[in-house]
Scaffold this active site. Structure first.
Site, PDB file in Angstrom:
ATOM      1  N   HIS A  12      50.711  -7.543  80.631  1.00  0.00           N
ATOM      2  CA  HIS A  12      49.534  -6.963  79.959  1.00  0.00           C
ATOM      3  C   HIS A  12      48.745  -5.995  80.849  1.00  0.00           C
ATOM      4  O   HIS A  12      47.516  -5.949  80.780  1.00  0.00           O
ATOM      5  CB  HIS A  12      48.624  -8.094  79.456  1.00  0.00           C
ATOM      6  CG  HIS A  12      48.058  -8.959  80.549  1.00  0.00           C
ATOM      7  ND1 HIS A  12      47.905 -10.316  80.417  1.00  0.00           N
ATOM      8  CD2 HIS A  12      47.617  -8.661  81.786  1.00  0.00           C
ATOM      9  CE1 HIS A  12      47.385 -10.806  81.532  1.00  0.00           C
ATOM     10  NE2 HIS A  12      47.193  -9.808  82.369  1.00  0.00           N
ATOM     11  N   HIS A  59      39.890 -11.729  82.028  1.00  0.00           N
ATOM     12  CA  HIS A  59      39.727 -11.219  83.399  1.00  0.00           C
ATOM     13  C   HIS A  59      38.276 -10.897  83.732  1.00  0.00           C
ATOM     14  O   HIS A  59      37.993 -10.023  84.544  1.00  0.00           O
ATOM     15  CB  HIS A  59      40.561  -9.954  83.609  1.00  0.00           C
ATOM     16  CG  HIS A  59      42.036 -10.129  83.417  1.00  0.00           C
ATOM     17  ND1 HIS A  59      42.605 -10.349  82.189  1.00  0.00           N
ATOM     18  CD2 HIS A  59      43.057 -10.107  84.303  1.00  0.00           C
ATOM     19  CE1 HIS A  59      43.927 -10.453  82.331  1.00  0.00           C
ATOM     20  NE2 HIS A  59      44.225 -10.315  83.593  1.00  0.00           N
ATOM     21  N   HIS A 192      53.004 -10.699  90.516  1.00  0.00           N
ATOM     22  CA  HIS A 192      52.168  -9.597  90.993  1.00  0.00           C
ATOM     23  C   HIS A 192      50.984 -10.106  91.802  1.00  0.00           C
ATOM     24  O   HIS A 192      50.505 -11.221  91.597  1.00  0.00           O
ATOM     25  CB  HIS A 192      51.711  -8.654  89.882  1.00  0.00           C
ATOM     26  CG  HIS A 192      50.850  -9.209  88.783  1.00  0.00           C
ATOM     27  ND1 HIS A 192      51.221 -10.253  87.959  1.00  0.00           N
ATOM     28  CD2 HIS A 192      49.627  -8.817  88.321  1.00  0.00           C
ATOM     29  CE1 HIS A 192      50.273 -10.466  87.056  1.00  0.00           C
ATOM     30  NE2 HIS A 192      49.279  -9.616  87.269  1.00  0.00           N
ATOM     31  N   GLU A 239      49.790 -15.901  86.317  1.00  0.00           N
ATOM     32  CA  GLU A 239      49.707 -15.659  84.869  1.00  0.00           C
ATOM     33  C   GLU A 239      50.967 -16.131  84.153  1.00  0.00           C
ATOM     34  O   GLU A 239      50.969 -16.269  82.931  1.00  0.00           O
ATOM     35  CB  GLU A 239      49.493 -14.164  84.596  1.00  0.00           C
ATOM     36  CG  GLU A 239      48.087 -13.697  84.940  1.00  0.00           C
ATOM     37  CD  GLU A 239      47.879 -12.205  84.714  1.00  0.00           C
ATOM     38  OE1 GLU A 239      46.737 -11.749  84.856  1.00  0.00           O
ATOM     39  OE2 GLU A 239      48.853 -11.480  84.407  1.00  0.00           O
TER      40      GLU A 239
HETATM   41  C1  DHB Z   1      47.430  -5.194  86.695  1.00  0.00           C
HETATM   42  C2  DHB Z   1      48.054  -6.377  86.254  1.00  0.00           C
HETATM   43  C3  DHB Z   1      47.319  -7.322  85.539  1.00  0.00           C
HETATM   44  O1  DHB Z   1      47.843  -8.508  85.105  1.00  0.00           O
HETATM   45  C4  DHB Z   1      45.996  -7.102  85.218  1.00  0.00           C
HETATM   46  O2  DHB Z   1      45.345  -8.011  84.474  1.00  0.00           O
HETATM   47  C5  DHB Z   1      45.360  -5.938  85.667  1.00  0.00           C
HETATM   48  C6  DHB Z   1      46.086  -4.980  86.403  1.00  0.00           C
HETATM   49  C7  DHB Z   1      48.203  -4.149  87.451  1.00  0.00           C
HETATM   50  O3  DHB Z   1      49.355  -4.382  87.868  1.00  0.00           O
HETATM   51  O4  DHB Z   1      47.676  -3.032  87.595  1.00  0.00           O
HETATM   52 FE    FE Z   2      46.291  -9.851  84.284  1.00  0.00          FE
END
Ligand code: DHB
Ligand code: FE
Length: 283
Positions: A12, A59, A192, A239
């Site tokens: 997302h 978030h 990530h 996540e």
């Molecule tokens: C990114 C990934 C995320 O899950 C998010 O909530 C905000 C930014 C990213 O990789 O830029």
């Molecule tokens: Fe996120």
């Protein structure tokens, strides 16, 4: 009773909203990600869910760090999106499915998940982007029950507990007195990390093993503590708990078999290892 037809998963990242807005889906950077969606849309066009239950993490738009529920269930007639500062267009409100919301809330409380109930709830990119990716044209054709799982401020719920929550939600959906078809959605991940020394961290080997486990051995990831998941997938990679909740829902009473309709994995978009997946529930 309602029919739980399957589960969908997608990352997302806010930049996806920008790419959709600017029509960049066929650009070389974006194409490998967006190519994951037409086969999912084909399945959706055939199976036509009426309602989706969305596991996602807020978030900081609806819940900030001063008030952070572990599990929160939306029970609103509609959900508004608002500007989070990412520079992406806000979307019109989404329609809720209040009767299913309360049935899920009552079922969860009965099963000793003491959830927060939200009769008003702003939804952020984690809730809006999956809907836009799965249904890009026109108004969103499904009603939504958003279920927010804290993955932003410690302590986070364990993988085991999140899987159990998903399972209970699946049981609630299947016992909902309705003729509607319901799909569950996981929004987030995969590996990530957006900040700190390991910013940009991605773990393809773990991601692929995790995706594979969702089909063949859904409880595999419940062996890991949240700290082990952060180590393996990054601070925001946790996540992937949403995917575990989604799979837990499909494993509810009536058999835990699923058929993988289609899946896509692509590295990276922004800082994130992305995945898109559709699993059909097999009775
Ligand atoms: C990114 C990934 C995320 O899950 C998010 O909530 C905000 C930014 C990213 O990789 O830029
Ligand atoms: Fe996120």
């Amino acid at each position: 009773m309602a029919k739980l037809i399957g589960g969908l998963g997608t990352s997302h990242i806010p930049a996806i909203g920008g790419a959709i807005h600017k029509g960049l889906q066929q650009e070389p950077y974006w194409k490998p990600f967006f190519d994951g969606f037409p086969p999912i849309r084909e399945w959706l066009a055939k199976s036509r869910p009426d309602v989706v239950v969305m596991f996602y993490n807020d978030h900081g738009l609806n819940f900030f760090l001063d008030k952070m529920p572990t599990f929160a269930v939306g029970a609103a007639p509609e959900y508004n999106n608002a500007d989070e500062g990412w520079g992406i267009p806000t979307l019109p409100p989404f329609k809720g499915e209040v009767d299913l919301s309360w049935h899920i809330i009552n079922t969860l409380i009965d099963k000793e998940f003491d959830v927060v109930t939200c009769q008003e709830m702003l939804v952020d990119h984690a809730c809006t982007l999956p809907l836009k990716l799965f249904w890009p044209e026109g108004d969103c054709p499904v009603t939504v029950v958003p279920i927010c799982i804290n993955t932003v401020q410690f302590p986070l719920p364990s993988a085991k507990r999140t899987y159990a929550l998903g399972k209970a939600v699946g049981e609630a959906i299947k016992s909902w007195d309705s003729s509607k078809k319901v799909a569950v959605i996981a929004s987030g991940g995969l590996s990530h990390q957006l900040d700190g020394e390991r910013a940009g961290f991605i773990n393809k080997a773990f991601d692929l093993k995790f995706l594979d486990s969702l089909e063949s051995n859904p409880e595999w990831a419940t062996q890991f503590s949240v700290h082990q998941l952060v180590e393996q997938t990054g601070t925001q990679g946790v996540e992937l708990l949403m995917w575990l909740a989604m799979r837990g829902a499909l494993g509810a009473a009536g058999g835990s078999k699923v058929r993988r309709v289609t899946g896509n994995y692509h590295i990276p978009i922004s800082n994130t290892a992305t995945a898109a997946l559709a699993l059909e529930a097999v009775d």
